[in-house]
Design an enzyme around this catalytic site. Structure first.
Site, short mmCIF file in Angstrom:
data_model
loop_
_atom_site.label_atom_id
_atom_site.label_comp_id
_atom_site.label_asym_id
_atom_site.label_seq_id
_atom_site.Cartn_x
_atom_site.Cartn_y
_atom_site.Cartn_z
N GLU A 68 -6.63 -19.86 -19.61
CA GLU A 68 -5.40 -19.92 -18.80
C GLU A 68 -5.13 -18.59 -18.09
O GLU A 68 -4.74 -18.57 -16.92
CB GLU A 68 -4.21 -20.31 -19.68
N LYS B 34 -4.87 -18.16 -13.97
CA LYS B 34 -3.72 -17.57 -13.27
C LYS B 34 -4.17 -16.48 -12.30
O LYS B 34 -3.72 -16.41 -11.16
CB LYS B 34 -2.72 -17.00 -14.29
N GLU C 13 -5.82 -18.20 -9.38
CA GLU C 13 -4.89 -18.98 -8.55
C GLU C 13 -4.07 -18.10 -7.60
O GLU C 13 -3.95 -18.40 -6.43
CB GLU C 13 -3.90 -19.73 -9.44
N LYS D 106 1.02 -27.94 -5.80
CA LYS D 106 1.64 -28.01 -7.12
C LYS D 106 1.08 -29.14 -7.95
O LYS D 106 0.82 -28.99 -9.14
CB LYS D 106 3.15 -28.16 -6.96
C1 BG6 Z 1 -2.75 -28.33 -9.84
C2 BG6 Z 1 -1.70 -27.22 -9.97
O1 BG6 Z 1 -2.65 -28.93 -8.59
O2 BG6 Z 1 -2.54 -29.33 -10.84
C3 BG6 Z 1 -1.84 -26.61 -11.36
O3 BG6 Z 1 -1.90 -26.23 -8.96
C4 BG6 Z 1 -1.67 -27.71 -12.41
O4 BG6 Z 1 -0.85 -25.62 -11.53
C5 BG6 Z 1 -2.62 -28.88 -12.18
O5 BG6 Z 1 -1.90 -27.16 -13.67
C6 BG6 Z 1 -2.26 -30.06 -13.08
O6 BG6 Z 1 -0.96 -30.50 -12.74
P1 BG6 Z 1 -0.08 -31.43 -13.70
O7 BG6 Z 1 1.17 -31.67 -12.92
O8 BG6 Z 1 -0.87 -32.70 -13.88
O9 BG6 Z 1 0.16 -30.72 -14.98
#
Ligand code: BG6
Length: 593
Positions: free
Chosen positions: A466, A470, A473, A588
């Site tokens: 993780e 980060k 990202e 996101k």
């Molecule tokens: C990505 C995000 O698109 O999806 C990450 O940028 C996230 O931050 C990943 O961890 C999974 O998203 P979720 O909403 O299924 O937890």
């Protein structure tokens, strides 16, 4: 994955559309546009951020409109490919979130029927299909057009001389906001919190016709009713609360997240009925997730096997989705903060059809995942705006601990020990956040490197993954997370003075092995940054930098150890001037495969 909005009411639509779009940029931000219906349908769009569009777009008069912020899937981010897209007459405008699988075929057919398509996008076929089917009834034309489309969509349509919005969804999120004498639509709730505190969640296959004072919803041409839901989130929660970035605000929210996650469960007695009961004959578990949530899943596997002894697999949703031979688990836990990640939703649907009991851990009430699963566990993080997940990761971990604590499968002694540790978390998280200065100093150091390794063992191996994610990202630094014991089986070859290593060496049954790994790393000239919870000569003498964290039980250490790594990525990205909340090429949650 994109963000769509719509407004119909008494007020000028343009400023409201742009305001709501600005709150959807975490879904995509490479281009945007609006269309407003006044005397006729007027559009303005460009390959810019919403703020810029606000500055440069001409005044478009009208109290009805739609808007879009894009995460390009088909066609580069250009003004031509930006949404809204129009039909040949220029009277119908459409915004779309999703992917149309058969757009090439539809495009050829439309062109052969004389339609003139100008962009590279899949979306542009929709306004032309609506135009083709239009016979005085816009809702019917939208229905017929969507019947021809294969793929995923949430769309909003306006047409000249039609006083309403027509919207439809399939496998992409869409909510209707019920304001005072006005109605809004959006890809999610936080975008419209300033205008509505009651929403309607549309189901897949629903088509809604929305006027400022009435809504009619149909499904397969038959009228249906959908419930009105009170929004639990407060609009203050989607602001920056005075922080420079949403990410920093959300990291500092983690203290409240831990408190909120504790509140309702530690007041219960040991043997009270657990929030989630596992069938006594539960054979095995599958944890399904992507990105940061996948790392929470790895920790879930660790603690569920350690404390409940239930064989647990963890699978990447994007990989599991294409598995030809599926070994169906008794129960599946999907972890997805947004509840909209297509790579999780698709296999979850399959597993549900295969009669695996489906449970979802999600942060978003009313999300597709929450309405698909048999059981839902809501995390207590509140809305998370920054693309890089931080507080939702902590909230997911807290719910996974809850599954252990209240499984009804641990002894009172273990329960009391774990409950005691969890009650300490708020004060320990406070200590970590108060120690931000040491992280800022360390981040200066990291900005000088292009490659960074993170290593951990046991329950902190996923935290190494993780931490690396980060830094990738938001600081755009190539970072790899490794199980510390794996370095000697290959990655050691990459170590030298230009490759710093961040080692998670907090107390636990793997501590001495971590100290040995740190010595081996140092022997290869790599700068070493150590996350440590106790003063230890061995570490002091080998580490270039020591990041001190408070002591906590090994099982709970991921909650404490991840926060300095989130802050490290944040401050490194900040020193590099990176666009922290909206990193390039990311979104996101990705609602397309
Ligand atoms: C990505 C995000 O698109 O999806 C990450 O940028 C996230 O931050 C990943 O961890 C999974 O998203 P979720 O909403 O299924 O937890």
């Amino acid at each position: 994955m994109c963000g769509i909005v719509g407004y119909v009411g008494e007020r000028q639509a343009q400023p409201i559309l742009l305001d709501c779009l600005s709150k959807l940029e975490y879904r995509g931000y490479d281009s945007c546009g609006i269309a407003v219906s006044g005397s006729h349908v007027m559009t303005y769009k460009d390959a810019v951020r919403v703020e810029k569009l606000h500055q440069v777009s001409p005044i478009l008069n009208g109290t009805l409109g739609i808007g879009h912020t894009r995460w390009a899937t088909h066609g580069f981010p250009t003004a031509l490919n930006a949404h809204p897209h129009m039909d040949c007459s220029g009277k119908i405008a459409v915004v779309h979130n999703g992917i149309i699988g058969n757009y090439q075929e539809l495009r050829q057919k439309l062109i052969s029927e004389g339609h003139h398509l100008i962009s590279e996008t899949d979306t542009e076929v929709i306004p032309h299909l609506i135009e083709k089917h239009l016979d005085g009834d816009l809702v019917r034309a939208v229905e017929l057009a969507l019947n021809e489309v294969e793929g995923t969509f949430a769309i909003a349509v306006i047409m000249e001389n039609f006083d309403g919005l027509v919207v439809g969804r399939k496998d992409s999120p869409l909510v209707i906001g019920l304001g005072d004498g006005e109605k809004l639509i959006a890809s999610d709730v936080p975008a419209i919190l300033d205008y509505a505190n009651k929403v309607i969640y549309l189901d897949d296959g629903d088509i809604a016709c929305i006027f400022k004072d009435k809504i009619s919803i149909t499904r397969n041409h038959a009228s249906v009713q959908r419930a009105e839901n009170q929004v639990i989130w407060d609009k203050k929660e989607v602001g920056k609360s005075g922080y420079d970035h949403f990410m920093l605000k959300e990291i500092h929210d983690e203290l409240q997240v831990v408190r909120d996650s504790i509140d309702d469960y530690l007041v219960k007695e040991f043997d009270e009925s657990p929030p989630l009961t596992f069938d006594p004959d539960l054979r095995d578990l599958l944890l399904l997730a992507c990105g940061t949530s996948f790392h929470a899943g790895l920790i879930g596997k660790y603690i569920i096997e350690e404390y409940l002894g239930i064989p647990t697999r963890v699978e990447l949703g994007s990989e599991f989705n294409h598995r030809s031979h599926i070994i169906v688990p008794s129960a599946t836990i999907a972890i997805t903060q947004s509840g909209e990640t297509a790579d999780v939703l698709m296999p979850l649907k399959k597993l549900k059809e295969l009669h695996s009991r489906t449970i979802v851990i999600t942060n978003v009430p009313g999300s597709t995942a929450s309405r698909l699963a048999d059981d839902v566990i809501y995390t207590r993080a509140g809305p998370e705006v920054s693309v890089a997940a931080t507080k939702t990761f902590i909230a997911e971990l807290m719910e996974l601990y809850k599954i252990i604590l209240y499984s009804g499968r641990i002894s009172r002694e273990i329960y009391e020990k774990l409950a005691f540790g969890v009650r300490q978390l708020p004060s320990l998280v406070t200590q970590v956040l108060d120690n931000e200065k040491q992280i800022i100093d360390c981040s200066e150091f990291l900005t000088h490197y292009n490659t960074v390794f993170y290593v951990g063992r046991g329950i902190n191996y996923p935290i190494a993954l993780e931490g690396a994610l980060k830094l990738k990202e938001i600081a755009y630094i190539h970072a790899e997370g490794y199980a510390a014991g794996e370095l000697k089986h290959g990655p050691f070859a990459l170590l030298d003075k230009n490759t710093p290593v961040i080692a998670i060496a907090t107390q636990g049954n793997v501590y001495s092995s971590m100290v040995n790994t740190i010595k081996e790393i140092k022997a290869r000239q790599s700068p070493v940054i150590v996350l440590a919870d106790t003063k230890c000569d061995a570490i002091e003498s080998f580490a270039d930098i020591v990041i001190q964290v408070p002591c906590v039980a090994d099982l709970l250490s991921p909650v404490i150890n991840v926060i300095p790594l989130q802050l490290l990525a944040y401050h490194t990205a900040r020193s590099k001037g990176c666009p922290i909340d909206y990193p390039r090429n990311l979104a996101k949650s990705v609602t397309v495969e």
